[in-house]
Design a protein around this motif. Structure first.
Motif, PDB file in Angstrom:
ATOM      1  N   SER A 190       2.161  71.689 -94.268  1.00  0.00           N
ATOM      2  CA  SER A 190       2.082  72.922 -95.213  1.00  0.00           C
ATOM      3  C   SER A 190       2.339  74.754 -94.000  1.00  0.00           C
ATOM      4  O   SER A 190       2.885  75.656 -94.872  1.00  0.00           O
ATOM      5  CB  SER A 190       0.151  73.265 -95.529  1.00  0.00           C
ATOM      6  N   GLY A 191       2.129  74.893 -93.536  1.00  0.00           N
ATOM      7  CA  GLY A 191       2.626  75.810 -92.342  1.00  0.00           C
ATOM      8  C   GLY A 191       2.371  75.743 -90.703  1.00  0.00           C
ATOM      9  O   GLY A 191       1.533  74.021 -90.470  1.00  0.00           O
ATOM     10  N   LYS A 192       2.950  76.670 -90.297  1.00  0.00           N
ATOM     11  CA  LYS A 192       2.950  77.015 -89.027  1.00  0.00           C
ATOM     12  C   LYS A 192       2.734  78.147 -88.447  1.00  0.00           C
ATOM     13  O   LYS A 192       2.317  79.210 -89.083  1.00  0.00           O
ATOM     14  CB  LYS A 192       4.094  76.565 -88.549  1.00  0.00           C
ATOM     15  N   ILE A 198       6.663  83.061 -80.228  1.00  0.00           N
ATOM     16  CA  ILE A 198       6.970  81.625 -79.923  1.00  0.00           C
ATOM     17  C   ILE A 198       6.322  81.017 -81.182  1.00  0.00           C
ATOM     18  O   ILE A 198       5.587  81.490 -81.567  1.00  0.00           O
ATOM     19  CB  ILE A 198       6.495  80.780 -78.494  1.00  0.00           C
ATOM     20  N   THR A 199       7.243  79.380 -81.562  1.00  0.00           N
ATOM     21  CA  THR A 199       6.489  79.633 -82.385  1.00  0.00           C
ATOM     22  C   THR A 199       5.834  77.225 -82.376  1.00  0.00           C
ATOM     23  O   THR A 199       6.272  77.012 -81.646  1.00  0.00           O
ATOM     24  CB  THR A 199       7.896  79.143 -84.127  1.00  0.00           C
ATOM     25  N   ILE A 200       4.466  77.877 -82.721  1.00  0.00           N
ATOM     26  CA  ILE A 200       3.490  76.487 -82.498  1.00  0.00           C
ATOM     27  C   ILE A 200       4.341  75.379 -83.216  1.00  0.00           C
ATOM     28  O   ILE A 200       3.569  75.142 -84.157  1.00  0.00           O
ATOM     29  CB  ILE A 200       2.314  76.527 -82.739  1.00  0.00           C
ATOM     30  N   ASP A 201       5.114  74.947 -82.852  1.00  0.00           N
ATOM     31  CA  ASP A 201       6.417  74.119 -84.210  1.00  0.00           C
ATOM     32  C   ASP A 201       6.700  72.777 -82.975  1.00  0.00           C
ATOM     33  O   ASP A 201       6.790  73.357 -81.514  1.00  0.00           O
ATOM     34  CB  ASP A 201       7.434  74.238 -84.659  1.00  0.00           C
ATOM     35  N   LEU A 226       0.244  87.337 -84.745  1.00  0.00           N
ATOM     36  CA  LEU A 226       0.344  85.625 -85.465  1.00  0.00           C
ATOM     37  C   LEU A 226       0.941  86.257 -86.836  1.00  0.00           C
ATOM     38  O   LEU A 226       0.479  87.227 -87.042  1.00  0.00           O
ATOM     39  CB  LEU A 226      -1.087  85.961 -85.518  1.00  0.00           C
ATOM     40  N   GLU A 227       1.741  85.662 -86.591  1.00  0.00           N
ATOM     41  CA  GLU A 227       2.796  85.210 -87.614  1.00  0.00           C
ATOM     42  C   GLU A 227       2.491  83.945 -88.664  1.00  0.00           C
ATOM     43  O   GLU A 227       2.275  83.071 -87.474  1.00  0.00           O
ATOM     44  CB  GLU A 227       4.145  85.457 -87.994  1.00  0.00           C
ATOM     45  N   ALA A 228       2.001  83.868 -89.597  1.00  0.00           N
ATOM     46  CA  ALA A 228       2.100  82.614 -90.704  1.00  0.00           C
ATOM     47  C   ALA A 228       2.704  81.989 -91.561  1.00  0.00           C
ATOM     48  O   ALA A 228       3.272  82.858 -91.747  1.00  0.00           O
ATOM     49  CB  ALA A 228       0.275  82.428 -91.738  1.00  0.00           C
ATOM     50  N   ILE A 229       3.838  80.674 -90.794  1.00  0.00           N
ATOM     51  CA  ILE A 229       5.152  80.501 -91.518  1.00  0.00           C
ATOM     52  C   ILE A 229       4.275  79.753 -92.794  1.00  0.00           C
ATOM     53  O   ILE A 229       4.461  78.666 -92.101  1.00  0.00           O
ATOM     54  CB  ILE A 229       6.189  80.218 -90.293  1.00  0.00           C
ATOM     55  N   ALA A 230       4.732  79.934 -93.842  1.00  0.00           N
ATOM     56  CA  ALA A 230       4.243  79.003 -94.785  1.00  0.00           C
ATOM     57  C   ALA A 230       5.590  77.645 -95.473  1.00  0.00           C
ATOM     58  O   ALA A 230       6.568  78.416 -94.902  1.00  0.00           O
ATOM     59  CB  ALA A 230       3.900  78.586 -96.321  1.00  0.00           C
ATOM     60  N   LEU A 231       5.395  76.668 -94.876  1.00  0.00           N
ATOM     61  CA  LEU A 231       6.407  75.267 -95.356  1.00  0.00           C
ATOM     62  C   LEU A 231       6.663  75.203 -96.828  1.00  0.00           C
ATOM     63  O   LEU A 231       5.731  75.533 -98.257  1.00  0.00           O
ATOM     64  CB  LEU A 231       5.806  74.160 -94.755  1.00  0.00           C
TER      65      LEU A 231
END
Length: 559
Positions: A190-192, A198-201, A226-231
């Motif tokens: 759902s997201g990262k 850095i992006t935790i991916d 921090l940034e929440a990135i929705a998929l």
């Protein structure tokens, strides 16, 4: 540099990200080499690397691993007389630059300079060059070049240097402690999370293939973003754990170890084009029309537009005195507005193939008026929207919209039952999301009439329509299991209860998460039944339905 105005002037000249990365690398490697260069383009050409700012390049690290010197202190010493030291030392006086420098160092130590990643690179590099070492030694003997002891030194460096480096940063900036930030997401599909730079991916070098939960070591009292990135298909919901909030971008100042989770939920189902009318040359010219079938349909239903003229006896032949009066017919009036390529084989808009449709004066005669009806079967769809491009040369000023509720024409719960129109094409949208009769209705019908200064007048003017589209959200997920067998799963996405309807007896239903793990099984032996997803976390699942020696996998989303 503590003066923000002066720091901003420096930022206009120097790419601070490049500058920081350069010194992070030099300090971590304990490099005693000065073969580096500043470079920039002479004439700025873009906002990227060609922006005219100074950046750094570096080479030759054979003079590295000299850890008898604290290189953070060395390169920050403004009294040494070195231009490099003066630059870094003075920039670190700026609080924002200092925080950026410390966090970038932490980001790199948590990714490409982790022991696992660093030592894997060392091993891979030695494995690659080992077949050539004998030849290299014979050509130019170097006893300390790419030998086994150097490999051991590098592996030891990768093992011990990260902790030593963190301690030096902590001591130099008088930071009380190094803290652990444990980051997690509600569902990896759902997201990262992006932390600092850095992006935790898994695509980020140094981040594991299955990264969550992920732990990074950062520095107490240093603010971090921090940034929440929705998929795709999901939306950010909220932060939980050691922090809270609904803003996807969050600044934290850790005072100790923290556990933080970004929570995502299934997004609203995007609307689909259910029906579309392409106004092209397939519509006969100079022909009074009584109906137009949709040129595109996204279900098994038939949708059409029917026209009723205010003149009795319509449609007329070309010998009739009312020929082409109060008529519904093709017009050469293309527009890209509201054009839907997905409803036309993904063909881009082209004025060469597009036409239009016109309703001509008069618009009223006696007790009769010109009426356009949109017959829109909405089986398995809800949140219905009707839209089109419209213009007029003065034949009418207002569109009147209502719908048939099974008993009468009404405008109940329709936000804009009237819309003004002008001499330029405009898109008009009529949203029936709040109209219960519009949902899952095989007989849903919308009526359009016209109002103006004098609807009985006739001087050859018209209202023109183009690119008529009907959109909605699917309320059922229909899948074919066998040649004749079908299954319906709804609502999907679901809050909890899934309704399953099958044309055959369902023997076995198995739910899998995105890792392929079985999380639920039922053996209903029924054609119609319910399944609770109450214990499921938000996210996507796969439901395997076994029936009559056949099986089908259906994607299910838990909101």
């Amino acid at each position: 540099m503590s003066n923000e105005t002066q720091y901003n002037q420096a930022s206009d000249l120097l790419d601070m990200d490049s500058f920081i990365d350069h010194f992070v690398m030099e300090i971590f490697a304990c490099n005693d080499s000065y073969e580096r260069a500043f470079w920039k383009v002479r004439t700025p050409v873009n906002s990227g690397y060609g922006d005219g700012k100074w950046r750094l390049s570096v080479q030759d690290f054979e003079a590295s691993l000299k850890d008898h010197i604290n290189w953070l202190e060395f390169y920050s010493d403004t009294t040494s007389g070195s231009d490099n030291n003066v630059l870094l030392g003075n920039l670190l006086v700026n609080e924002n630059f200092k925080n950026k420098f410390v966090n970038r160092f932490a980001d790199v130590l948590n990714t490409v300079f982790t022991t696992t990643y660093f030592n894997n690179i060392v091993n891979e590099t030695f494995d690659e060059v080992e077949p050539y070492l004998a030849e290299n030694t014979n050509r130019h003997p170097r006893s300390d070049f790419y030998n086994s002891s150097e490999k051991v030194n590098l592996l030891d460096w990768g093992t011990t240097r990260p902790t030593a480096q963190r301690n030096q940063i902590k001591d130099y900036f008088s930071i009380p402690n190094v803290v652990d930030l444990d980051l997690n997401v509600s569902n990896t599909e759902s997201g990262k999370i992006k932390i600092s730079t850095i992006t935790i991916d898994s695509s980020t070098p140094g981040v594991p293939e299955n990264p969550y939960p992920w732990t990074g070591k950062y520095f107490q009292n240093i603010p971090i973003v921090l940034e929440a990135i929705a998929l795709p298909g999901y939306e950010f919901s909220h932060w939980s754990g050691s922090v809270s909030g609904t803003n996807p971008i969050l600044e934290i100042t850790p005072t100790g170890d923290m556990q933080i989770q970004a929570n995502f939920e299934a997004g609203a189902t995007p609307p689909e084009v259910i029906y579309f009318w392409l106004m092209d040359s397939n519509i006969p010219n100079d022909t009074p029309l009584e109906f137009l079938d949709a040129t595109y349909t996204n279900n098994t239903q038939n949708s059409s537009i029917t026209y009723t003229s205010c003149l009795d006896g319509y449609p007329f032949t070309n010998t009739h005195p009312d020929w082409r009066k109060a008529s519904f017919e093709r017009k050469n009036a293309p527009t890209p507005l509201n054009y839907r390529p997905e409803a036309n084989d993904e063909i881009p808009y082209s004025s060469d193939i597009m036409k239009g449709i016109q309703i001509k004066q008069p618009f009223k005669s006696g007790d009769m008026e010109n009426i356009v009806e949109f017959h829109i079967p909405t089986i398995d769809y809800n949140n219905i929207k009707l839209s089109f491009a419209v213009s007029t040369d003065g034949a009418a000023h207002t569109l009147l919209i209502d719908y048939w509720n099974g008993t009468e024409w009404t405008t109940a719960n329709l936000a804009n039952p009237t819309e003004s129109i002008s001499d330029n094409y405009e898109v008009k949208l009529f949203d029936f999301s709040n109209v219960p009769e519009a949902n899952n209705n095989s007989d849903f019908t919308v009526r359009m009439r016209f109002e103006g200064t004098d609807m009985f007048f006739e001087e050859g003017k018209e209202v023109v329509l183009n690119n008529i589209a009907v959109e909605g959200e699917s309320s059922l997920s229909n899948e074919t299991i066998g040649k004749e067998e079908t299954i319906k799963v709804f609502p999907n996405p679901t809050d909890n209860i899934l309704n399953i309807q099958s044309s055959e007896l369902v023997d076995h239903v198995i739910f899998y998460n995105t890792f392929g793990q079985i999380i639920k099984e039922v053996k209903p032996k029924k054609m119609k039944f319910e399944i609770s997803t109450e214990t499921f976390a938000q996210g996507m699942y796969f439901m395997k339905v076994l029936s009559n020696n056949s099986e089908k996998v259906i994607k299910v989303i838990r909101k």
